[in-house]
Design a protein around this motif. Structure first.
Motif, PDB file in Angstrom:
ATOM      1  N   LYS A 257       0.805  -1.215   0.000  1.00 23.65           N
ATOM      2  CA  LYS A 257       0.000   0.000   0.000  1.00 23.65           C
ATOM      3  C   LYS A 257       0.843   1.272   0.000  1.00 23.65           C
ATOM      4  CE  LYS A 257      -0.511   0.133   5.058  1.00 23.65           C
ATOM      5  NZ  LYS A 257      -1.472   0.205   6.185  1.00 23.65           N
ATOM      6  N   PHE A 258       2.119   1.153   0.406  1.00 22.59           N
ATOM      7  CA  PHE A 258       2.975   2.334   0.452  1.00 22.59           C
ATOM      8  C   PHE A 258       3.520   2.644  -0.942  1.00 22.59           C
ATOM      9  CE2 PHE A 258       3.529   0.558   4.832  1.00 22.59           C
ATOM     10  CZ  PHE A 258       2.852   1.572   5.493  1.00 22.59           C
ATOM     11  N   LYS A 259       3.400   3.895  -1.353  1.00 21.47           N
ATOM     12  CA  LYS A 259       3.873   4.326  -2.660  1.00 21.47           C
ATOM     13  C   LYS A 259       5.002   5.350  -2.487  1.00 21.47           C
ATOM     14  CE  LYS A 259       0.866   1.795  -4.740  1.00 21.47           C
ATOM     15  NZ  LYS A 259       1.303   0.570  -5.458  1.00 21.47           N
ATOM     16  N   PHE A 260       6.095   5.086  -3.193  1.00 21.54           N
ATOM     17  CA  PHE A 260       7.270   5.938  -3.078  1.00 21.54           C
ATOM     18  C   PHE A 260       7.433   6.798  -4.330  1.00 21.54           C
ATOM     19  CE2 PHE A 260       8.042   2.331  -0.338  1.00 21.54           C
ATOM     20  CZ  PHE A 260       8.617   2.895   0.795  1.00 21.54           C
ATOM     21  N   THR A 261       7.893   8.005  -4.126  1.00 28.13           N
ATOM     22  CA  THR A 261       8.286   8.882  -5.232  1.00 28.13           C
ATOM     23  C   THR A 261       9.787   9.123  -5.115  1.00 28.13           C
ATOM     24  OG1 THR A 261       6.126   9.985  -5.213  1.00 28.13           O
ATOM     25  CG2 THR A 261       7.930  11.096  -6.363  1.00 28.13           C
ATOM     26  N   SER A 262      10.538   8.552  -6.036  1.00 30.89           N
ATOM     27  CA  SER A 262      12.005   8.596  -5.942  1.00 30.89           C
ATOM     28  C   SER A 262      12.594   9.740  -6.766  1.00 30.89           C
ATOM     29  CB  SER A 262      12.603   7.268  -6.413  1.00 30.89           C
ATOM     30  OG  SER A 262      12.118   6.191  -5.631  1.00 30.89           O
ATOM     31  N   PHE A 263      13.740  10.213  -6.323  1.00 28.84           N
ATOM     32  CA  PHE A 263      14.481  11.242  -7.045  1.00 28.84           C
ATOM     33  C   PHE A 263      15.936  11.164  -6.605  1.00 28.84           C
ATOM     34  CE2 PHE A 263      12.999  13.084  -3.118  1.00 28.84           C
ATOM     35  CZ  PHE A 263      14.036  13.881  -2.673  1.00 28.84           C
ATOM     36  N   VAL A 264      16.798  11.912  -7.248  1.00 28.80           N
ATOM     37  CA  VAL A 264      18.214  11.902  -6.873  1.00 28.80           C
ATOM     38  C   VAL A 264      18.648  13.292  -6.423  1.00 28.80           C
ATOM     39  CG1 VAL A 264      18.830   9.979  -8.384  1.00 28.80           C
ATOM     40  CG2 VAL A 264      18.975  12.321  -9.263  1.00 28.80           C
ATOM     41  N   GLN A 265      19.603  13.300  -5.524  1.00 33.07           N
ATOM     42  CA  GLN A 265      20.225  14.540  -5.062  1.00 33.07           C
ATOM     43  C   GLN A 265      21.731  14.368  -5.143  1.00 33.07           C
ATOM     44  OE1 GLN A 265      19.655  15.558  -0.918  1.00 33.07           O
ATOM     45  NE2 GLN A 265      20.150  17.710  -1.235  1.00 33.07           N
ATOM     46  N   LYS A 266      22.414  15.401  -5.578  1.00 31.57           N
ATOM     47  CA  LYS A 266      23.866  15.320  -5.691  1.00 31.57           C
ATOM     48  C   LYS A 266      24.462  14.970  -4.330  1.00 31.57           C
ATOM     49  CE  LYS A 266      27.721  17.733  -7.882  1.00 31.57           C
ATOM     50  NZ  LYS A 266      28.197  18.996  -8.495  1.00 31.57           N
TER      51      LYS A 266
END
Length: 341
Positions: A257-266
């Motif tokens: 049920k958990f939804k993740f929104t991923s991204f990158v950071q330097k």
């Protein structure tokens, strides 16, 4: 004329000693403050900047929405590094280390010598992605076996008295971490120079991430966020577009049920720009760096204004001297310069 001007300067110093001392102390104190602030700012800005891949090195971060609140986490599955390298052409290479709660701490035993040390679980390509100096061993194969261990120069000396005879030695490792403990027999495959103080990664040894998977079955699952993942992206990669491509990536690999929104950071920005509130980066140490830069500039400005004001005040008191020198035949250049002596 030089000798004469020197005498005048000495007389002026004796006559206006208090003004001279105040002027010099004020300027010196201001310059000293600016110097110390500059050194601190330089030190803060240098953290994690020494890696060879620094310009293209990014860390995977994820936002998780829970109860109308967005929580930002740096945890990710161990499986992510290998999968994302294969599926996204922007990724040159990727590695991972254990998350903070899975940091191993244990005792290495060699003969009658026991040493407590704190280290990391990592993928075999750790030393290829991060720039930590290997004194003994090859960065491409020091972790080619899950029973290999790479230890720091200091730990090698504590165990073997020298680093030259460390490689090939067998160590007994009794370790513990948040979810349990274990015992392994490991072979030293390399020795590295201890991380410098401007590195956020501090460790005394590196062991294979497979040992973490052996210790906890969820560590090898897409649902187990036991790692921190790092990517080396191709030069010129549009980070905004890449973040859009990987935003839903974790959700395609796992159920729940958990939804993740991923991204990158330097990665080199993480030290200064780490805090996130409701999914948005706010504040951090960069705020203090900017504040101290403003303070340094303001201090320098005040010191310079104070120095010029006192110098001008001294000059007006010496107009009589200038008039006398002109009467004696001094040219305009020497007369004008004498005002500021």
């Amino acid at each position: 004329m030089l000798k004469h001007n020197l005498k005048i300067a000495i007389r002026g110093f004796k006559k206006y000693k208090s003004s001279f001392i105040i002027n010099i102390i004020g300027l010196s104190a201001g310059m000293a403050c600016v110097l110390f602030i500059s050194l601190w700012v330089s030190d803060e800005m240098s953290v994690d900047k020494f890696h060879k891949n620094e310009a293209q090195l990014y860390q995977v971060i994820s936002n998780l929405k829970m109860n109308d609140e967005v929580i930002t986490m740096d945890g990710s599955p161990i499986l992510l590094a290998d999968a994302i390298t294969k599926e996204f052409p922007e990724v040159i290479s990727a590695t991972c280390i254990n998350n903070d709660f899975a940091t191993p701490e244990g005792v290495f035993s060699y003969g009658d010598t026991d040493q407590v040390a704190k280290g990391l679980f990592a993928l075999p390509n750790f030393f290829e992605v991060f720039t930590f100096d290997l004194l003994v061993g090859n960065q491409s194969d020091v972790l080619n076996s899950k029973y290999n261990v790479v230890i720091s120069e200091d730990l090698a000396k504590r165990l073997f008295k020298t680093i030259d005879e460390a490689v090939g030695k067998t160590l007994n490792w009794n370790y513990k971490w948040t979810d349990g403990n274990g015992e392994e027999t490991l072979v030293v495959s390399g020795v590295f120079k201890a991380p410098s103080k401007n590195s956020t990664l501090q460790f005394e040894y590196i062991v294979h991430s497979d040992l973490l998977i052996d210790a906890d079955r969820w560590a090898g699952d897409w649902s187990g966020h036991y790692a921190k993942s790092f990517l080396v992206l191709k030069e010129g990669t549009n980070i905004s577009n890449f973040n859009k491509k990987i935003a839903n990536y974790l959700n395609t690999k796992r159920e729940g049920k958990f939804k993740f929104t991923s991204f990158v950071q330097k990665f080199s920005d993480r030290y200064l720009k780490q805090p996130y509130e409701n999914g948005v980066q706010v504040g951090g140490r960069i705020t203090y760096v900017r504040l101290f830069i403003i303070i340094a500039l303001f201090t320098l400005l005040i010191a310079c204004i104070n120095f010029m004001n006192l110098s001008t005040a001294q000059a007006t008191r010496r107009m009589k001297e200038v008039g006398v020198k002109k009467t004696l035949g001094a040219n305009r250049k020497s007369s004008d310069l004498s005002i500021f002596k």
